[in-house]
Design a protein around this motif. Structure first.
Motif, short mmCIF file in Angstrom:
data_model
loop_
_atom_site.label_atom_id
_atom_site.label_comp_id
_atom_site.label_asym_id
_atom_site.label_seq_id
_atom_site.Cartn_x
_atom_site.Cartn_y
_atom_site.Cartn_z
N GLN A 20 85.26 -77.76 -28.53
CA GLN A 20 84.85 -76.37 -28.66
C GLN A 20 83.42 -76.17 -28.18
O GLN A 20 83.11 -75.20 -27.47
N LEU A 21 82.54 -77.09 -28.53
CA LEU A 21 81.14 -76.97 -28.14
C LEU A 21 80.99 -77.09 -26.62
O LEU A 21 80.27 -76.30 -26.00
N ALA A 22 81.66 -78.06 -26.03
CA ALA A 22 81.58 -78.21 -24.58
C ALA A 22 82.12 -76.98 -23.87
O ALA A 22 81.54 -76.50 -22.89
N ASP A 23 83.22 -76.43 -24.38
CA ASP A 23 83.79 -75.22 -23.77
C ASP A 23 82.82 -74.06 -23.85
O ASP A 23 82.65 -73.29 -22.89
N ALA A 24 82.15 -73.90 -25.00
CA ALA A 24 81.23 -72.77 -25.19
C ALA A 24 80.02 -72.90 -24.25
O ALA A 24 79.60 -71.92 -23.63
N LEU A 25 79.47 -74.09 -24.14
CA LEU A 25 78.31 -74.28 -23.25
C LEU A 25 78.70 -74.13 -21.79
O LEU A 25 77.96 -73.58 -20.99
N ARG A 26 79.87 -74.63 -21.44
CA ARG A 26 80.35 -74.49 -20.06
C ARG A 26 80.55 -73.02 -19.71
O ARG A 26 80.17 -72.56 -18.63
N SER A 27 81.15 -72.27 -20.63
CA SER A 27 81.36 -70.84 -20.38
C SER A 27 80.03 -70.10 -20.26
O SER A 27 79.89 -69.18 -19.45
N SER A 28 79.05 -70.49 -21.07
CA SER A 28 77.74 -69.85 -21.00
C SER A 28 77.08 -70.11 -19.65
O SER A 28 76.46 -69.22 -19.06
N ALA A 29 77.21 -71.34 -19.13
CA ALA A 29 76.64 -71.65 -17.83
C ALA A 29 77.39 -70.95 -16.71
O ALA A 29 76.79 -70.42 -15.76
N ALA A 30 78.72 -70.90 -16.80
CA ALA A 30 79.51 -70.25 -15.76
C ALA A 30 79.31 -68.74 -15.78
O ALA A 30 79.38 -68.08 -14.74
N GLY A 31 79.09 -68.18 -16.97
CA GLY A 31 78.95 -66.74 -17.09
C GLY A 31 77.54 -66.22 -16.88
O GLY A 31 77.32 -65.01 -16.83
N GLY A 32 76.54 -67.11 -16.80
CA GLY A 32 75.17 -66.68 -16.52
C GLY A 32 74.25 -66.61 -17.71
O GLY A 32 73.06 -66.36 -17.56
N HIS A 33 74.76 -66.81 -18.94
CA HIS A 33 73.87 -66.80 -20.10
C HIS A 33 72.91 -67.99 -20.03
O HIS A 33 71.73 -67.88 -20.39
N LEU A 34 73.41 -69.10 -19.58
CA LEU A 34 72.57 -70.26 -19.27
C LEU A 34 72.51 -70.40 -17.75
O LEU A 34 73.53 -70.28 -17.07
N ARG A 35 71.31 -70.67 -17.24
CA ARG A 35 71.16 -70.76 -15.80
C ARG A 35 70.54 -72.10 -15.44
O ARG A 35 69.98 -72.82 -16.29
N GLY A 36 70.63 -72.46 -14.17
CA GLY A 36 70.06 -73.70 -13.69
C GLY A 36 68.59 -73.82 -14.05
O GLY A 36 67.81 -72.89 -13.79
N GLY A 77 63.98 -84.07 -21.54
CA GLY A 77 65.06 -83.38 -22.25
C GLY A 77 66.30 -83.23 -21.38
O GLY A 77 66.45 -83.88 -20.35
N THR A 78 67.17 -82.33 -21.79
CA THR A 78 68.44 -82.08 -21.09
C THR A 78 68.41 -80.67 -20.52
O THR A 78 68.07 -79.71 -21.22
N TYR A 79 68.83 -80.54 -19.25
CA TYR A 79 68.71 -79.27 -18.54
C TYR A 79 70.06 -78.87 -17.92
O TYR A 79 70.86 -79.73 -17.51
N VAL A 80 70.26 -77.56 -17.84
CA VAL A 80 71.41 -77.03 -17.12
C VAL A 80 71.14 -77.20 -15.63
O VAL A 80 70.06 -76.89 -15.15
N THR A 81 72.12 -77.69 -14.90
CA THR A 81 71.92 -77.96 -13.46
C THR A 81 72.61 -76.95 -12.57
O THR A 81 72.30 -76.86 -11.39
N THR A 82 73.58 -76.20 -13.09
CA THR A 82 74.41 -75.35 -12.24
C THR A 82 74.33 -73.90 -12.69
O THR A 82 74.50 -73.61 -13.87
N SER A 83 74.05 -73.03 -11.73
CA SER A 83 74.02 -71.59 -12.01
C SER A 83 75.27 -70.95 -11.42
O SER A 83 75.79 -71.40 -10.39
N PRO A 84 75.74 -69.88 -12.03
CA PRO A 84 76.90 -69.19 -11.45
C PRO A 84 76.48 -68.46 -10.19
O PRO A 84 75.31 -68.14 -10.01
#
Length: 453
Positions: A20-36, A77-84
């Protein structure tokens, strides 16, 4: 770091918390809430925030790292690498999803009278088919009970006496043609086809590397004398030529069979609507006249519905053996689901009742349409059979003008031009009368006659 992560975990769900956690973070990155470039909390900090063990957050981060969504930087730390993408491309529509303008009446050829299928019988057949045990191995030739039903159907409705062993299940006419091109014919072989004719079969033959040559048709069907020498096969619809609606004469049938035997030519007989004759009994099938050189193809698509994806092939043993060997090599075979449904329809007599009702209904529709056209002085071509008739015109422009005029009135017509592989030399419209309701056809008659006159 984002001030708030849109993560909600459902502890009552059967889905593991890490998933569930991986799905939520993945969706946030794919949807733009989290960005590269966004920095994520540490696994320990995120575990405290969510009230879960660090094992959960570590497993989620490992999954996202493996997928390439996040990356760790030593000491940072840990960073988002992919932006939508800023403007995601629109998903291309498939053919059936392309929107069309509202129509008053669709009179294009090829649509069956699916609305006439008894819904109670349809549901009963599907339920009974679902009650049969799942298969543990494939039936390369088709379900034995389906082949028995087809053998009985051919005897009862087409006068063809065959043994069950001579029947192969197929996925329909075009699928059967594709199997024949792969199993029996070879690239470079010359194949004669009707012109105009069934273009899906023509394109299937051409795509396999065969040399396809069109042979004209007239009121007696395929001009068999015009088949070029050296042809390895000929594809034709002798019972009801598609789309002109003529029937191959007895003399031409005999001539075609004699040539096939003398020149070692295979005849592929497409009997797509041979059960639908309203005036007299149809001439015997070519497969009955010459079972040694004829491959007979049938389908449920025109007499019932394409939903079943079921058809059949009756052929000489050398052909059926080659097709079965091809299926064994490739694991390509027709789905048994539609076969099971047809078996159940036949078992309870619903198939026979539907065919009787279908013949009555289409005969009345054809009479309604043909009478209105002829009373207006509009010529009509085609035998008293099937689910369409043809109105001829003198030129391509006349054909195009009528189709465009009908479109303006919300009526779709089918021009003969699209049924030619080469340059069209016969013009007109083929009018299908099975897909609509009889009331809709009757209401549109005055408009239709006015357009075609």
């Amino acid at each position: 770091m984002p001030t708030a992560l849109p993560v909600t975990l459902d502890r009552d769900s059967g889905i593991p918390l890490a998933v569930q956690l991986a799905d939520a973070l993945r969706s946030s990155a794919a949807g733009g809430h989290l960005r590269g470039g966004d920095r994520l909390p540490s696994t320990r900090a995120l575990a405290r925030r969510l009230g879960v063990s660090r094992t959960v957050t570590s497993a989620a981060y490992e999954q996202l790292h493996a997928e390439g969504w996040i990356a760790g930087k030593h000491g940072s730390g840990t960073y988002v690498t992919t932006s939508p993408p800023s403007d995601p491309p629109a998903r291309p529509a498939v053919a059936d999803e392309i929107s069309e303008p509202d129509v008053l009446l669709d009179l294009r050829v090829g649509t069956p009278w699916a609305a006439g299928i008894d819904r109670a019988a349809w549901r009963r057949a599907w339920r009974a088919a679902a009650d049969t045990p799942p298969l543990t191995h494939a039936h390369q030739a088709g379900l034995p009970e389906y082949r028995e039903v087809i053998a009985e159907h051919l005897l009862r409705h087409r006068g063809l006496a065959v043994g069950t062993d001579s029947v192969l299940a197929t996925g329909g006419t075009t699928a059967a043609v594709a199997e024949l091109t792969a199993a029996v014919l070879s690239p470079g072989d010359l194949v004669a086809v009707e012109e105009p004719g069934y273009q899906r079969a023509v394109r299937t033959l051409s795509a396999a590397g065969l040399r396809v040559v069109g042979v004209g048709v007239d009121t007696e069907g395929l001009r068999t004398a015009a088949i070029p020498a050296g042809a390895r096969a000929v594809y034709c619809a002798p019972a009801h030529q598609y789309p002109m609606g003529s029937r191959m004469s007895a003399a031409r049938r005999v001539g075609l069979v004699e040539r096939a035997r003398a020149e070692h030519m295979l005849i592929i007989e497409d009997d797509y609507d041979g059960e639908l004759r309203f005036d007299v009994a149809p001439l015997p099938l070519l497969a009955a006249l010459a079972p040694d050189v004829v491959v007979h193809l049938g389908t449920t698509s025109k007499i019932l519905t394409p939903t079943l994806g079921a058809g059949w092939m009756v052929a000489p043993s050398v052909v059926t053996s080659a097709v079965l060997a091809y299926r064994e090599r490739t694991s390509i075979r027709p789905s048994p689901a539609g076969q099971r449904v047809l078996v159940e329809l036949a078992r309870h007599g619903d198939l026979g009742r539907h065919l009787r009702k279908l013949r009555r209904e289409l005969a009345e529709r054809r009479a309604l349409l043909a009478t209105a056209l002829r009373e207006a002085g509009i010529p009509v071509l085609g035998d008293d059979a099937g689910a369409h008739l043809v109105v001829p015109f003198a030129s391509a422009r006349a054909e195009r003008d009528r189709i465009e005029a009908a479109q303006e009135h919300g009526i779709r017509l089918d021009g003969l031009g699209r049924h030619f592989a080469g340059k069209p030399d016969t013009f007109g419209v083929a009018i299908g009368y099975a897909g609509c309701s009889r009331d809709a056809l009757r209401r549109a008659l005055d408009v239709l006659v006015g357009i075609l006159r």
